[in-house]
Design an enzyme around this catalytic site. Sequence first.
Site, PDB file in Angstrom:
ATOM      1  N   GLY A  17       0.949  -1.236   0.034  1.00  0.00           N
ATOM      2  CA  GLY A  17      -0.024  -0.185  -0.066  1.00  0.00           C
ATOM      3  C   GLY A  17       0.773   1.126  -0.037  1.00  0.00           C
ATOM      4  O   GLY A  17       2.195   1.058  -0.447  1.00  0.00           O
ATOM      5  N   ILE A  75       2.362   3.118   2.598  1.00  0.00           N
ATOM      6  CA  ILE A  75       3.645   3.313   2.969  1.00  0.00           C
ATOM      7  C   ILE A  75       4.646   2.285   2.348  1.00  0.00           C
ATOM      8  O   ILE A  75       5.671   2.808   2.233  1.00  0.00           O
ATOM      9  CB  ILE A  75       3.318   2.804   4.570  1.00  0.00           C
ATOM     10  CG1 ILE A  75       2.263   3.815   4.986  1.00  0.00           C
ATOM     11  CG2 ILE A  75       4.523   2.810   5.426  1.00  0.00           C
ATOM     12  CD1 ILE A  75       1.745   3.576   6.763  1.00  0.00           C
ATOM     13  N   THR A  83       7.005  -2.268  10.869  1.00  0.00           N
ATOM     14  CA  THR A  83       6.317  -0.807  11.258  1.00  0.00           C
ATOM     15  C   THR A  83       4.798  -0.851  11.043  1.00  0.00           C
ATOM     16  O   THR A  83       4.107   0.023  11.274  1.00  0.00           O
ATOM     17  CB  THR A  83       6.956   0.314  10.582  1.00  0.00           C
ATOM     18  OG1 THR A  83       6.637  -0.078   9.223  1.00  0.00           O
ATOM     19  CG2 THR A  83       8.363   0.613  10.727  1.00  0.00           C
ATOM     20  N   ARG A 112       1.958  -3.823  12.576  1.00  0.00           N
ATOM     21  CA  ARG A 112       1.257  -4.012  13.741  1.00  0.00           C
ATOM     22  C   ARG A 112       2.028  -5.352  14.524  1.00  0.00           C
ATOM     23  O   ARG A 112       2.685  -5.986  13.640  1.00  0.00           O
ATOM     24  CB  ARG A 112       0.006  -4.202  13.457  1.00  0.00           C
ATOM     25  CG  ARG A 112      -1.174  -3.262  13.229  1.00  0.00           C
ATOM     26  CD  ARG A 112      -0.972  -2.324  14.393  1.00  0.00           C
ATOM     27  NE  ARG A 112      -2.032  -1.090  14.379  1.00  0.00           N
ATOM     28  CZ  ARG A 112      -1.860   0.022  13.842  1.00  0.00           C
ATOM     29  NH1 ARG A 112      -0.413   0.448  13.642  1.00  0.00           N
ATOM     30  NH2 ARG A 112      -2.668   0.958  13.761  1.00  0.00           N
ATOM     31  N   GLU A 160       1.923  -4.311  22.503  1.00  0.00           N
ATOM     32  CA  GLU A 160       2.412  -3.100  23.209  1.00  0.00           C
ATOM     33  C   GLU A 160       1.368  -2.287  24.127  1.00  0.00           C
ATOM     34  O   GLU A 160       0.203  -2.173  24.196  1.00  0.00           O
ATOM     35  CB  GLU A 160       2.903  -2.434  22.144  1.00  0.00           C
ATOM     36  CG  GLU A 160       1.818  -1.718  21.056  1.00  0.00           C
ATOM     37  CD  GLU A 160       2.495  -1.189  20.031  1.00  0.00           C
ATOM     38  OE1 GLU A 160       2.979  -1.634  19.131  1.00  0.00           O
ATOM     39  OE2 GLU A 160       2.167   0.075  19.994  1.00  0.00           O
ATOM     40  N   HIS A 186       7.028   2.456  18.782  1.00  0.00           N
ATOM     41  CA  HIS A 186       5.633   3.066  17.841  1.00  0.00           C
ATOM     42  C   HIS A 186       5.908   4.611  17.467  1.00  0.00           C
ATOM     43  O   HIS A 186       4.925   5.208  17.752  1.00  0.00           O
ATOM     44  CB  HIS A 186       4.377   2.770  18.442  1.00  0.00           C
ATOM     45  CG  HIS A 186       3.428   2.417  17.536  1.00  0.00           C
ATOM     46  ND1 HIS A 186       2.109   1.459  17.656  1.00  0.00           N
ATOM     47  CD2 HIS A 186       3.127   3.224  16.434  1.00  0.00           C
ATOM     48  CE1 HIS A 186       1.535   1.518  16.669  1.00  0.00           C
ATOM     49  NE2 HIS A 186       1.810   2.441  16.066  1.00  0.00           N
ATOM     50  N   GLY A 200       6.324   5.425  14.285  1.00  0.00           N
ATOM     51  CA  GLY A 200       6.029   5.573  13.054  1.00  0.00           C
ATOM     52  C   GLY A 200       5.764   7.118  12.431  1.00  0.00           C
ATOM     53  O   GLY A 200       6.420   7.773  11.479  1.00  0.00           O
TER      54      GLY A 200
HETATM   55  C1  DGY Z   1      -1.403   4.281  12.616  1.00  0.00           C
HETATM   56  O1  DGY Z   1      -1.813   5.384  12.563  1.00  0.00           O
HETATM   57  O2  DGY Z   1      -2.063   3.315  12.522  1.00  0.00           O
HETATM   58  C2  DGY Z   1       0.136   4.342  13.323  1.00  0.00           C
HETATM   59  O3  DGY Z   1       0.211   3.079  13.783  1.00  0.00           O
HETATM   60  C3  DGY Z   1       0.005   5.461  14.450  1.00  0.00           C
HETATM   61  O4  DGY Z   1       0.194   6.355  13.844  1.00  0.00           O
END
Ligand code: DGY
Length: 323
Positions: free
Chosen positions: A157, A159, A240, A242, A271, A289, A291
């Site tokens: 996707g 990211i 990065t 889940r 977490e 976390h 990101g």
């Molecule tokens: C999300 O937005 O899903 C991230 O894990 C936190 O920004």
Amino acid sequence: MNKPNVVVTRKWPAEVEAQLKEHYNVQLNESDIPMTADELKFALQTADALLPTVTDVLNADILGVANKRAKIIGNFGVGYNNIDINAAKAQGLIVTNTPHVLTDCTADIAMLLLLMSARRAPEGERLIRNQQWKGWNPTQLLGQKVTGKTLGLIGFGRIAQAMAKKAHHGFGMKILCYAPSQPDPAIMADLQATRCATVEELLSEANFVSLHCPGGEATKHLINEQRLKLMRPSAHLINTARGDVVDSKALIKALKENWIAGAGLDVFEGEPAIDPEFLDLNNVALLPHLGSGSEETRIAMGNRVLANIAAFFAGHEPDDRVV
Ligand code: DGY
């Protein structure tokens, strides 16, 4: 006209909170202490919009509370596996998320973890902090070269594609991807990317594997012992996405027994609790976390939620509706 009631579950950037105060009767969370299940239920009974974030679990029990007033849940986060989407649907609740605005920052963190893990940055930093560094020498902390290596992306996707661009155009990396549906041919051509038919094929060919699939039941422990064994002994795993996409116990075993060279993790199963065995391992880079954690992105995420609820209260379809 009366302003709608809005409950925000955690502290948000000040300038977005100022906007919320201007446009709504808003209950902010100055203490930033996560709300309990009962507090979330009460919020659904008293607010027109509930604005949770990715750490607030909204399960069927909470969403099913009687005498609800809320009509919309504006999640602060792109991932929404914290919300039982089927239950929300059954309750007639609209759910929105915050896509696009965190794409680059999350891809940056994935790239950061890749570099940290490949070049043994956490070990190097610990050496200095523990005052154990004796000076440069030709065989100290030798990591692996990143430029020109193969990056495999599981999930392709926004990211993943942003990371692939940085890796390909910035580091000359060869790109492999595993995607459930055929990616845009123009993007594949720009990245000179190859789509693998199976996760297994990608795992066995990549020097670096980065995870970019959504969380939830469908992807739970997608990376398990069997699949970790398919990776190269010199390979690194980056997560990065889940935490529960990776079986942590299996990953700890893989890192301890050197089935793979290293890992870079921004997310963890259960977490903020972290399996203490990770803390004893040298070949893992750990981040809390982070990101989307840049000022610009968190403000943009808040603004995205604001735009979604503003559209809803104006009688329009919110741009980022997921249910
Ligand atoms: C999300 O937005 O899903 C991230 O894990 C936190 O920004």
